[in-house]
Design an enzyme around this catalytic site. Structure first.
Site, short mmCIF file in Angstrom:
data_model
loop_
_atom_site.label_atom_id
_atom_site.label_comp_id
_atom_site.label_asym_id
_atom_site.label_seq_id
_atom_site.Cartn_x
_atom_site.Cartn_y
_atom_site.Cartn_z
N MET B 1 0.93 -1.72 -0.32
CA MET B 1 0.24 0.46 -0.06
C MET B 1 0.60 1.16 -0.09
O MET B 1 1.89 1.43 -0.05
CB MET B 1 -0.98 0.46 1.31
CG MET B 1 -1.87 -0.45 0.61
SD MET B 1 -3.51 -0.07 1.92
CE MET B 1 -3.11 -0.63 3.24
N CYS B 2 0.24 2.56 -0.22
CA CYS B 2 0.98 3.41 0.04
C CYS B 2 -0.12 4.62 0.08
O CYS B 2 -0.95 4.57 -0.28
CB CYS B 2 1.98 4.23 -0.95
SG CYS B 2 3.54 3.31 -0.71
#
Lengths: 227, 305
Positions: B1-2
């Site tokens: 993710m980010c």
């Protein structure tokens, strides 16, 4: 009616209160304020209650729903009503991608547009979208129906099993093994009933039907030479 | 993710509040990226013929005054500077690349995080809330800003591996996703003379854009070419001197949501990051389409190009 404000309570507290209704139903009508795009709101319900969420929701809102009737008065994030079993979910705004993913039953109504992969791997849910759906909608759909009153994006119904698809507008492209099919009387009847249940007023004769060509079901004997 | 967030102000009256509006957006994406955070802010432009550099040294007590003095005397150019935590902003009255070359040669342990007339890149390892505090994000002014919260998947958690990555003069990139052909592409770009600091996949995307722009592509052409040459999944936000661009890969599996009012255009990985913006209840809100380039710039505020 019971009101829970998510500016004051956590989503976990809200969901616990809603889950407790499965054991003993003490309140039929619920209202959720200030959802502010938080994830997992009203997931895993298992009671015939109504829940009105007054604002936009994040991921997986109303996921795994059973029996409950949930209305989102705003936009919904990814995976709204994913894996729903029964009951109904209505989105007053737009829904992000993977709306109704893998859902087995119940009714999902999206009054705006739905993003990509609407109804991906759906297994019996009925989905009615008043607007348009994004690419790869109904990918590997196995059962149930998808009604689109607007347009459909690329690769509609790719690798489809037995889901019935009805689209009023343009289909950008059909996915592998998905074909246009004749609208027979039973389909007019099914579509009328779906639109009626969704409370959507549309001319059923303006829709086209799409379904599986059933060419990907079995191993083709011609391919044995590959082994 | 980010997590990715971007805010571009259409209403100049809000420019004094850019940092204040943006800080809660960045912090809202902590769940998507608690490892590191960073942002590129645009504003406080230096005039034509000058350059603004964001420099960083691992030591917070680094002698920036000494470096500024050397630049002044040996290159005979005007230098204005201020420092903020481990970073210093140098405004230098020359733009032909000699200042960067001088720093690289005479202060090799100083990293040049960005170069341009407007851009400043600030990034560190740590929780977004701490990084916002370290750099006093709340008090920052400017015309637009893009930011990133990182949950590392393809390379180590280091300041160098955090975003935004500079991609050329006044250009930078933030990325949510992961690229599968970054090793081969890095080798090819290295042969073209592009220098990489890390094993990070997003740095390769930034390097790719730098290379395309050097080949004479416009930003639009460079992004269009990246759709062919980058394998993997991504949502990119690219900061430019005049605005920002958003692009998702053809499958569009990484999220993005946009909001527009008369006052601003904002983008975020999740709607949660937009909820604190003024007038968001009545904003136009939509998801950017797959493989479509969206650009907002001062010169052309019409949206899709």
């Amino acid at each position: 009616m019971k009101t829970i404000n998510l500016a004051e309570s956590t989503v976990r507290d809200l969901n616990q209160a809603l889950h407790d209704q499965a054991i003993e139903c003490t309140e039929r009508e619920w209202e959720v304020l200030e959802p502010k795009g938080q994830h997992n709101i009203a997931c895993g319900l298992d009671q015939n209650i109504s829940v009105d969420i007054k604002g936009p929701t994040g991921y997986f809102c109303a996921g795994m729903n059973k029996k409950a009737h949930i209305t989102i008065h705003g936009n919904a994030g990814q995976g709204v009503a994913e894996n729903m079993m029964s009951g109904s979910v209505r989105v007053k705004g737009n829904a992000s991608q993977a709306a109704g993913a893998t859902a087995h039953g119940g009714l999902l109504v999206i009054e705006g547009d739905a993003g990509a992969r609407c109804g991906i791997s759906m297994k019996g849910v009925d989905i009615v979208v008043k607007g348009s759906v994004g690419h790869m909608s109904c990918f590997m759909g196995q059962a149930g129906s998808l009604v689109v009153c607007g347009d459909a994006g690329d690769a509609l119904g790719d690798s489809l099993y037995e889901t019935h698809i009805y689209v009023k507008g343009e289909v950008k492209s059909l996915g592998a093994d998905c074909i246009a099919k004749e609208m027979r009387d039973e389909h007019i009847e099914e579509l009328s009933e779906l639109l009626n249940r969704a409370g959507v007023d549309e001319d059923v004769t303006a829709f086209k039907r799409y379904g599986t060509a059933r060419q990907l079901y079995n191993f083709k004997v011609d391919n044995t030479a590959a082994y | 993710m980010c997590g990715i967030v971007g805010l571009y102000l259409k209403n100049k009256a809000l420019e004094n509040q850019l940092g204040e509006l943006f800080e809660p957006m960045l912090i809202a994406m902590t769940d998507r990226g608690p490892d590191s955070a960073g942002f590129a802010i645009y504003g406080d432009e230096v005039p034509e013929g000058s350059i603004k550099l964001t420099l960083r040294h691992a030591n917070e007590d680094y002698d920036w005054a000494g470096l500024a003095g050397k630049l002044k005397h040996e290159l005979n150019v005007g230098v204005e500077w201020f420092n903020n935590s481990k970073v210093a902003i140098f405004k230098i009255a020359t733009s032909d690349g000699i200042a960067e070359a001088f720093i690289t040669e005479n202060a090799p342990d100083v990293l040049i995080l960005s170069a341009g007339q407007s851009i400043e890149i600030l990034k560190e390892v740590g929780l977004p809330v701490n990084i916002a505090k370290t750099f006093n994000l709340k008090g920052m002014k400017g015309s637009h800003i893009i930011g990133h919260t990182r949950m590392a998947t393809e390379s180590a958690v280091t300041m160098e591996g955090s975003h935004p990555f500079s991609t050329g003069m006044d250009l930078c990139l933030v990325h949510n996703g992961s690229l599968s052909n970054h090793n081969r592409l890095r080798q090819e770009l290295q042969r073209e003379g592009i220098v990489f600091e890390t094993e990070n996949d997003s740095e390769v995307a930034a390097g790719y854009l730098t290379w395309r722009l050097k080949q004479g592509d416009t930003l639009n052409e460079a992004l269009t070419n990246s759709l062919k040459d980058l394998d993997g999944f991504f949502t990119f936000t690219v900061g430019t001197r005049d605005g920002f661009a958003v692009m998702r890969d053809p499958i569009a599996c990484k999220p993005a949501v946009m909001a527009e009012t008369d006052d601003y255009v904002a983008m975020a990985s999740e709607y949660q990051a937009l909820t604190t913006l003024p007038g968001i209840e009545n904003a136009k809100i939509w998801e950017p389409e797959a493989a479509t380039i969206y650009v907002w710039e001062r010169s052309s505020e019409t949206g899709v190009k």
